[in-house]
Design an enzyme around this catalytic site. Structure first.
Site, PDB file in Angstrom:
ATOM      1  N   HIS A   1      32.201  49.068  32.593  1.00 17.00           N
ATOM      2  CA  HIS A   1      31.468  49.581  33.762  1.00 17.00           C
ATOM      3  C   HIS A   1      30.975  51.009  33.496  1.00 17.00           C
ATOM      4  O   HIS A   1      29.843  51.370  33.828  1.00 17.00           O
ATOM      5  CB  HIS A   1      32.388  49.624  34.990  1.00 17.00           C
ATOM      6  CG  HIS A   1      32.603  48.309  35.667  1.00 17.00           C
ATOM      7  ND1 HIS A   1      31.569  47.473  36.040  1.00 17.00           N
ATOM      8  CD2 HIS A   1      33.747  47.694  36.089  1.00 17.00           C
ATOM      9  CE1 HIS A   1      32.073  46.405  36.645  1.00 17.00           C
ATOM     10  NE2 HIS A   1      33.380  46.506  36.679  1.00 17.00           N
TER      11      HIS A   1
ATOM     12  N   HIS B   1      37.725  46.839  30.344  1.00 15.51           N
ATOM     13  CA  HIS B   1      36.916  46.365  31.474  1.00 15.51           C
ATOM     14  C   HIS B   1      36.276  47.547  32.203  1.00 15.51           C
ATOM     15  O   HIS B   1      35.053  47.585  32.401  1.00 15.51           O
ATOM     16  CB  HIS B   1      37.819  45.572  32.430  1.00 15.51           C
ATOM     17  CG  HIS B   1      37.128  45.036  33.636  1.00 15.51           C
ATOM     18  ND1 HIS B   1      36.747  43.714  33.756  1.00 15.51           N
ATOM     19  CD2 HIS B   1      36.729  45.630  34.791  1.00 15.51           C
ATOM     20  CE1 HIS B   1      36.152  43.533  34.928  1.00 15.51           C
ATOM     21  NE2 HIS B   1      36.135  44.684  35.569  1.00 15.51           N
ATOM     22  N   GLU B   2      37.115  48.507  32.594  1.00 16.45           N
ATOM     23  CA  GLU B   2      36.575  49.650  33.354  1.00 16.45           C
ATOM     24  C   GLU B   2      35.653  50.499  32.493  1.00 16.45           C
ATOM     25  O   GLU B   2      34.676  51.061  32.977  1.00 16.45           O
ATOM     26  CB  GLU B   2      37.722  50.503  33.934  1.00 16.45           C
ATOM     27  CG  GLU B   2      38.640  49.767  34.898  1.00 16.45           C
ATOM     28  CD  GLU B   2      37.913  49.006  36.001  1.00 16.45           C
ATOM     29  OE1 GLU B   2      36.793  49.407  36.377  1.00 16.45           O
ATOM     30  OE2 GLU B   2      38.457  47.998  36.482  1.00 16.45           O
TER      31      GLU B   2
ATOM     32  N   HIS C   1      27.911  51.229  31.499  1.00 15.34           N
ATOM     33  CA  HIS C   1      26.740  50.898  32.313  1.00 15.34           C
ATOM     34  C   HIS C   1      26.231  52.152  33.031  1.00 15.34           C
ATOM     35  O   HIS C   1      25.018  52.378  33.134  1.00 15.34           O
ATOM     36  CB  HIS C   1      27.141  49.820  33.330  1.00 15.34           C
ATOM     37  CG  HIS C   1      26.022  48.953  33.793  1.00 15.34           C
ATOM     38  ND1 HIS C   1      26.192  47.920  34.670  1.00 15.34           N
ATOM     39  CD2 HIS C   1      24.695  48.970  33.516  1.00 15.34           C
ATOM     40  CE1 HIS C   1      25.030  47.327  34.908  1.00 15.34           C
ATOM     41  NE2 HIS C   1      24.111  47.952  34.210  1.00 15.34           N
TER      42      HIS C   1
END
Length: 672
Positions: free
Chosen positions: A469, A465-466, A472
């Site tokens: 990010h 999940h992290e 991105h």
């Protein structure tokens, strides 16, 4: 000379952590604010007619070093804080808020921006430039540029109060979390808990110079205890301590602070011409209005409630077999784990040996290589803020792309949870593409003398999940720093993170890295199958839990007047009643430690996790239909990642997927 006010003499101008002293911060902030104000004055005093270049673009590039130093300081305040840093934060926050209010309410500057905005038809602007112009103008209006002088002063004071009080909220939660620990000297009280976790408790005791075992409210300690401890009274004690965080009437209590924060947000919204803070926030989100958010959450609530009810009934029948007639929330994790083991013969402790942290990290790095051509090389010559931190140089096709800092283990000065952040944004100026410095911070179990750090499967998905990010941020390729990386609409920001989690459940990918740390044995097919089957385990319960947070958040930011005659606990109970699956305990409340909405950026935005789930389910469905490593689709997804906030997110999504996202994709994934 203050090290923070010059271009850093480090590889890639990375943060010179080893040379920064706490006493450097305050003077550096003051000096850099002055420099930034001089840049603003140069824009205002420019005798030439206002143009896109000499106003909008000049403003977008201003204050770069101030942004970098702010990022360094506030990231450390979350990941490696101390009493001294917290004290400096209390001094610095109002100064920075005053500075940003000064800019956003600078009439001469706004007049120039407005002139360019009003005459935008005469400029030949590309899509990103149009977005920058619109966002700049809107940003000033939403910061009070059209208010009279008296109201501007009011807004400035509200903004300063909000920055101080939200900081105080987070400090109280951290202090309250650290204040509690349970010292256990009788090993029988640890019955049911796997030996590896008991060993962690022993290490914690040793660090505190105590005999026996210590359990804390830090997640890697608290969650396993609640999941495995057979001692119901101890589970209750720990759960009460966790539920009383900043809700015990003591010096770190946040109840009054919540009311003050909400009142200030309401005043800010009304001053700017909005009915409430949620309306103010949602104007700038994909969802657009509180009504649309509530409808969205209630639609999911209607679909998920029957599933959640069945799940809890199953747990209650297990508890009944143990003689428990009145199952409580502190029994949930224990019986959910029992049920999971019974249904799938799967528990975290069985899986953990297959997920040593280094292998999981290698896997996520490898996935980024396969999809986007990235490679990761550890650098030992780049300064770090703690010995646990590692720094990687990220390359794309051999060319430098980004720095990535990873900080995985809990410690006293680090807040709970997991997050991605950046030390430096990406942007292009004067022919140079200035690349970003990105960081991932987690709280995984530390290695012991005998075992490496072993992750639960949930922690595996947390790391993915992290890292989503982080991608991105790392893939950013925009002209302007204010539109770069994760600078997107808030309900779009969770798409890349939640999207990447999907890969953890794909057998062909899992087999590449889920290998026993001692034997090298690949996770057996039947266990992989069970991971797949268990993907939606307790999905109804988890959905209701998230919807409860989202609805509570939305009600806090639309119905603040009700808190005048009601306690925080009463308000919380009333607006989570529809999603509550266990009786409310009068001694506990989650709102006083709900940092996402009272300290972080999720005020009137917590719904965005579920909103983004619709996006990520739909996006991954596209990969599933065409191959999860499909290079053409990965290339299209890379465009979405690298575009940051340069386009409307729905347009970006449609360009990638070919259509708008469908809520059915989420419902199909969640409930079949």
């Amino acid at each position: 000379m203050n090290i923070l006010t010059e271009k850093f003499n480090t590889p890639y101008h990375s943060a010179p952590f080893g040379d920064i002293k706490n006493e450097d911060y305050l003077p550096a902030f003051k000096e850099l604010i002055q420099k930034s104000e001089e840049e603003i004055n140069a824009i205002v005093d420019n005798p030439e007619a206002p143009t896109f270049e000499n106003v909008i673009e000049a403003l977008a590039y201003s204050g770069e070093q101030l942004d970098v130093v702010s990022n360094i300081f506030f990231n450390l305040n979350s990941a490696e804080t101390s009493d001294e840093i917290q004290q400096i934060a209390q001094e610095v926050s109002p100064i920075l808020t005053e500075y940003s209010s000064k800019i956003s309410q600078n009439e001469a500057l706004f007049n120039k921006i407005k002139k360019v905005y009003d005459e935008k038809e005469k400029y030949t602007l590309n899509e990103e430039q149009k977005m920058l112009l619109n966002e700049t103008y809107k940003g000033f209006v939403r910061s009070g540029a059209l208010l009279n002088e008296e109201d501007k002063e009011k807004l400035k004071k509200i903004s300063m109060d909000l920055s101080i009080k939200s900081l105080q909220f987070g400090q109280n939660v951290l202090a309250s979390t650290n204040a509690y620990f349970k010292h256990i000297t009788d090993k029988e009280q640890l019955a049911g808990i796997p030996e590896a976790i008991i060993e962690q408790f022993a290490e914690e005791a040793k660090e505190r110079n105590l005999e026996g075992w210590v359990v804390t409210l830090q997640y890697p300690s608290y969650i396993p205890f609640m999941t495995y401890a057979e001692n119901r009274e101890l589970r209750k004690e720990l759960a009460l301590a966790n539920g009383k965080k900043s809700f015990d009437g003591g010096e770190h209590d946040n109840q009054n602070l919540i009311k003050e924060l909400l009142q200030l947000k309401q005043q800010k919204a009304e001053l700017l011409g909005y009915k409430d803070y949620a309306e103010y926030v949602l104007e700038e989100r994909m969802a657009k209005s509180p009504a649309k958010v509530v409808d969205f959450l209630n639609e999911l609530l209607t679909k998920a409630t029957p599933y959640a009810g069945k799940e809890i009934d199953e747990l209650k029948s297990l508890a009944k077999a143990d003689g428990i007639e009145d199952m409580q929330s502190y029994d949930h994790a224990f019986y959910a784990e029992k049920l999971r083991k019974a249904k799938y013969d799967l528990n975290d402790e069985e899986l953990k040996p297959y997920f040593p942290l280094n292998q999981v990290q290698d896997a996520v790095f490898g996935l980024a290589g396969k999809l986007f051509g990235l490679t990761f090389e550890e650098r030992n010559d780049i300064p770090k803020y703690h010995e646990d931190v590692k720094v990687y140089e990220v390359k794309e096709n051999g060319n430098y792309k980004s720095l990535l800092y990873v900080d995985y283990f809990p410690r006293k000065g680090k807040r709970a949870g997991a997050w991605m952040t950046s030390y430096k944004n990406q942007y292009k100026q004067n022919g140079e593409n200035s690349r970003p410095h990105i960081s991932i911070v987690c709280n995984f179990s530390k290695p012991t003398k005998d075992t490496p750090s072993l992750l639960t499967f949930q922690e595996v998905t947390t790391l993915f999940h992290e890292f989503g990010h982080a991608l991105h941020g790392m893939m950013a390729d925009t002209q302007y720093p204010t539109l770069s990386g994760t600078s997107v609409k808030w309900d779009f920001v969770e798409l890349p993170s939640q999207f990447l989690e999907n890969f953890c459940y794909e057998p062909e990918f899992l087999k590449t890295f889920a290998k026993h740390y001692k034997t090298g044995e690949v996770l057996p097919d039947e266990k992989i199958e069970k991971i797949e089957q268990s993907k939606n385990f307790m999905e109804g319960y988890q959905t209701l839990r998230q919807l409860g947070f989202g609805l509570l958040d939305m009600n806090y930011h639309t119905k603040v007047a009700e808190l005048e005659n009601e306690s925080v606990k009463e308000f919380e109970d009333r607006y989570t009643k529809a999603t509550a699956l266990y009786p409310s305990n009068p001694e506990t409340a989650m709102s006083p430690s709900f940092s996402h909405i009272f300290q972080g950026g999720y005020s009137a935005g917590y719904y965005s996790y579920k909103w983004a789930e619709v996006l990520d389910a739909d996006a991954f469905q596209y990969f599933k239909e065409n191959g999860i490593f499909n290079p053409e689709i990965a290339a299209k997804y890379k465009v979405l990642l690298s575009s940051g906030g340069t386009k409307d997110p729905m347009e970006l999504y449609k360009a990638f997927r070919g259509s708008e996202p469908k809520v059915e994709s989420l419902l199909k994934r969640a409930f079949g």
